[in-house]
Design a protein around this motif. Structure first.
Motif, mmCIF file in Angstrom:
data_model
loop_
_atom_site.group_PDB
_atom_site.id
_atom_site.type_symbol
_atom_site.label_atom_id
_atom_site.label_comp_id
_atom_site.label_asym_id
_atom_site.label_seq_id
_atom_site.Cartn_x
_atom_site.Cartn_y
_atom_site.Cartn_z
ATOM 1 N N VAL A 141 19.222 95.131 -84.307
ATOM 2 C CA VAL A 141 18.331 95.802 -85.244
ATOM 3 C C VAL A 141 18.499 97.312 -85.156
ATOM 4 N N ALA A 142 18.625 97.822 -83.926
ATOM 5 C CA ALA A 142 18.674 99.274 -83.738
ATOM 6 C C ALA A 142 19.879 99.877 -84.436
ATOM 7 N N ALA A 143 21.033 99.209 -84.340
ATOM 8 C CA ALA A 143 22.243 99.748 -84.971
ATOM 9 C C ALA A 143 22.081 99.807 -86.482
ATOM 10 N N ILE A 144 21.543 98.738 -87.068
ATOM 11 C CA ILE A 144 21.347 98.709 -88.521
ATOM 12 C C ILE A 144 20.362 99.796 -88.939
ATOM 13 N N PHE A 145 19.287 99.941 -88.163
ATOM 14 C CA PHE A 145 18.267 100.933 -88.465
ATOM 15 C C PHE A 145 18.855 102.350 -88.453
ATOM 16 N N VAL A 146 19.587 102.675 -87.374
ATOM 17 C CA VAL A 146 20.157 104.024 -87.253
ATOM 18 C C VAL A 146 21.147 104.295 -88.382
ATOM 19 N N ALA A 147 22.007 103.314 -88.666
ATOM 20 C CA ALA A 147 23.034 103.514 -89.691
ATOM 21 C C ALA A 147 22.401 103.725 -91.064
ATOM 22 N N THR A 148 21.411 102.911 -91.393
ATOM 23 C CA THR A 148 20.754 103.033 -92.698
ATOM 24 C C THR A 148 20.017 104.362 -92.815
ATOM 25 N N PHE A 149 19.406 104.764 -91.720
ATOM 26 C CA PHE A 149 18.699 106.046 -91.675
ATOM 27 C C PHE A 149 19.663 107.195 -91.987
ATOM 28 N N ILE A 150 20.826 107.183 -91.308
ATOM 29 C CA ILE A 150 21.820 108.232 -91.546
ATOM 30 C C ILE A 150 22.299 108.182 -93.002
ATOM 31 N N GLY A 151 22.534 106.965 -93.499
ATOM 32 C CA GLY A 151 22.995 106.808 -94.874
ATOM 33 C C GLY A 151 22.007 107.361 -95.880
ATOM 34 N N TYR A 207 19.773 109.729 -95.466
ATOM 35 C CA TYR A 207 19.703 111.185 -95.491
ATOM 36 C C TYR A 207 20.992 111.820 -95.986
ATOM 37 N N LEU A 208 22.138 111.155 -95.741
ATOM 38 C CA LEU A 208 23.398 111.661 -96.306
ATOM 39 C C LEU A 208 23.314 111.634 -97.833
ATOM 40 N N ASP A 209 22.790 110.538 -98.375
ATOM 41 C CA ASP A 209 22.634 110.415 -99.823
ATOM 42 C C ASP A 209 21.708 111.484 -100.369
ATOM 43 N N LYS A 210 20.635 111.707 -99.661
ATOM 44 C CA LYS A 210 19.646 112.689 -100.113
ATOM 45 C C LYS A 210 20.274 114.084 -100.133
ATOM 46 N N TRP A 211 21.085 114.345 -99.107
ATOM 47 C CA TRP A 211 21.683 115.667 -98.932
ATOM 48 C C TRP A 211 22.780 115.890 -99.970
ATOM 49 N N LEU A 212 23.642 114.869 -100.184
ATOM 50 C CA LEU A 212 24.779 115.025 -101.082
ATOM 51 C C LEU A 212 24.460 114.592 -102.509
ATOM 52 N N GLY A 213 23.307 113.961 -102.711
ATOM 53 C CA GLY A 213 22.945 113.502 -104.047
ATOM 54 C C GLY A 213 23.839 112.385 -104.554
ATOM 55 N N THR A 214 24.274 111.510 -103.679
ATOM 56 C CA THR A 214 25.191 110.441 -104.079
ATOM 57 C C THR A 214 24.554 109.062 -103.961
ATOM 58 N N LYS A 215 23.249 108.990 -104.133
ATOM 59 C CA LYS A 215 22.546 107.715 -104.056
ATOM 60 C C LYS A 215 23.246 106.679 -104.940
ATOM 61 N N PRO A 216 23.498 105.480 -104.545
ATOM 62 C CA PRO A 216 23.241 104.845 -103.256
ATOM 63 C C PRO A 216 24.528 104.532 -102.483
ATOM 64 N N ILE A 217 25.548 105.387 -102.592
ATOM 65 C CA ILE A 217 26.867 105.023 -102.025
ATOM 66 C C ILE A 217 26.808 104.935 -100.502
ATOM 67 N N PHE A 218 26.329 106.022 -99.862
ATOM 68 C CA PHE A 218 26.398 106.081 -98.399
ATOM 69 C C PHE A 218 25.463 105.076 -97.746
ATOM 70 N N ILE A 219 24.315 104.857 -98.369
ATOM 71 C CA ILE A 219 23.367 103.924 -97.746
ATOM 72 C C ILE A 219 23.965 102.515 -97.710
ATOM 73 N N ILE A 220 24.744 102.170 -98.741
ATOM 74 C CA ILE A 220 25.370 100.834 -98.769
ATOM 75 C C ILE A 220 26.487 100.773 -97.726
ATOM 76 N N ILE A 221 27.361 101.787 -97.730
ATOM 77 C CA ILE A 221 28.484 101.790 -96.785
ATOM 78 C C ILE A 221 27.965 101.756 -95.350
ATOM 79 N N LEU A 222 26.997 102.633 -95.067
ATOM 80 C CA LEU A 222 26.529 102.735 -93.681
ATOM 81 C C LEU A 222 25.710 101.518 -93.258
#
Lengths: 90, 244
Positions: free
Chosen positions: A41-51, A53-68
């Motif tokens: 669970v922890a790995a999925i949680f951390v990865a999705t969290f990073i994804g 915020y990356l999307d929010k920062w780069l404005g590329t919703k929802p690419i990074f959240i899916i990949i991560l």
């Protein structure tokens, strides 16, 4: 000094006497078993969290959240396999 | 009597409210129980090492058992290179163990059921291990993210997976301890509530459950402290003995 040697011998004797009846040390195995559930669970949680915020920062919703998320699942499974290997090693 | 099972986890202030430049630093029940457990540990070792004999008395024997237990665990999981970190691991283990055990007493507060406490402990270990890794291996510590013998087209994926797995360490370390303590104490309280509400006739069944659960919780309290210490050792092992 002979008193000390006598004591040493006595301790050895008593130890051997109780050796077979002592419970085996399973702490390590239980400890590893506790790891498994949360590790996934922890790995999925951390990865999705990073994804997220990356999307929010780069404005590329929802690419990074899916990949991560996918990377997170893979990483979680990796962690579980690693823990399972440690259990088998003892 | 409070019937809300989550009431026991509330942090409240003891004494006057203090703040340093806007940050609340008042003394709370959480700080009180941390202080109590520190004092308990210090007294335990002070009494045990007061006069050291070849044939130890009872409390000295207990001290030696704790020492040997941790020492053995470190050398098994992290090898001889981890010996200098023995005091740190011993402190972490005893602190968490005492906090967990004190929390089992009625009316006591369980400090380790607060996520911020366990998360802080985990982050200290995480940052500490990262610093140790870079200090011992230099830039070569980054090899932890790149296992050898990986085909070149899989390389970026493996690196991403390893980085996520590394970053998830403090989360898994802290959430495990926090969740186990929170769940166990809530369950004890709920079964305690059943005893009261079912009265003298029906209350025996939940009461026997409560007794069994208390035994289980003692095991969990010990095991969680042990797991925390063992995982710190495994992470230290990754930082000290890099062989891939």
């Amino acid at each position: 000094m002979s008193e000390f040697d006598d004591l040493k011998k006595k301790i050895e004797l008593t130890k051997n006497k109780y050796k077979s009846s002592l419970p085996q040390n399973n702490n390590n195995i239980i400890a590893m078993a506790f790891r498994i559930g949360i590790e996934l669970v922890a790995a999925i949680f951390v990865a999705t969290f990073i994804g997220y915020y990356l999307d929010k920062w780069l404005g590329t919703k929802p690419i990074f959240i899916i990949i991560l998320f996918i990377v997170g699942v893979a990483s979680g499974i990796f962690n579980v396999v690693r823990s399972a290997k440690m259990i088998n090693k003892g | 009597m409070a019937t809300n099972p989550m009431h026991q986890f509330e942090v409240h202030r003891i004494g006057p409210s203090l703040s340093i430049s806007g940050v609340d630093v008042s003394f709370t029940n959480s700080s009180l129980f941390m202080l109590i457990s520190s004092i308990l540990i210090i007294t335990f070792f002070m009494i045990g090492t007061r006069k050291v004999n070849i044939v130890p008395d009872k409390i000295q024997l207990l001290n030696e058992i704790v020492f040997n237990f941790i020492s053995k665990m470190i050398s098994e999981t992290a090898g001889p290179k981890a010996k200098p970190y023995f005091p740190f691991i011993l402190t972490i283990f005893l602190f968490i163990l005492t906090l967990n055990m004190i929390g089992l007493l009625p009316y006591a507060f369980t400090v380790t059921s607060q996520i911020i406490i366990t998360f802080f402990l985990a982050v200290v270990i995480f940052i500490g291990v990262t610093i140790v890794g870079f200090a011992k291996n230099g830039i070569g510590f980054l090899k932890i993210f790149a296992p050898s013998g990986v085909p070149i087209f899989l390389f970026p994926i493996i690196v991403a997976i390893e980085i996520i797995s590394f970053l998830s360490r403090p989360i898994s370390l802290s959430v495990r301890l926090f969740a186990n303590m929170l769940a166990g104490h809530t369950m004890l309280k709920v079964f305690g509530g059943f005893v009261v509400s079912l009265g003298i006739i029906g209350g025996w069944l939940p009461l026997s459950f409560s007794v069994a659960l208390t035994a289980l919780e003692i095991l969990v309290a010990f095991l969680q402290a042990y797991v925390f210490a063992v995982l710190s050792c495994i992470y230290l092992n990754d930082a000290l003995n890099m062989h891939h």
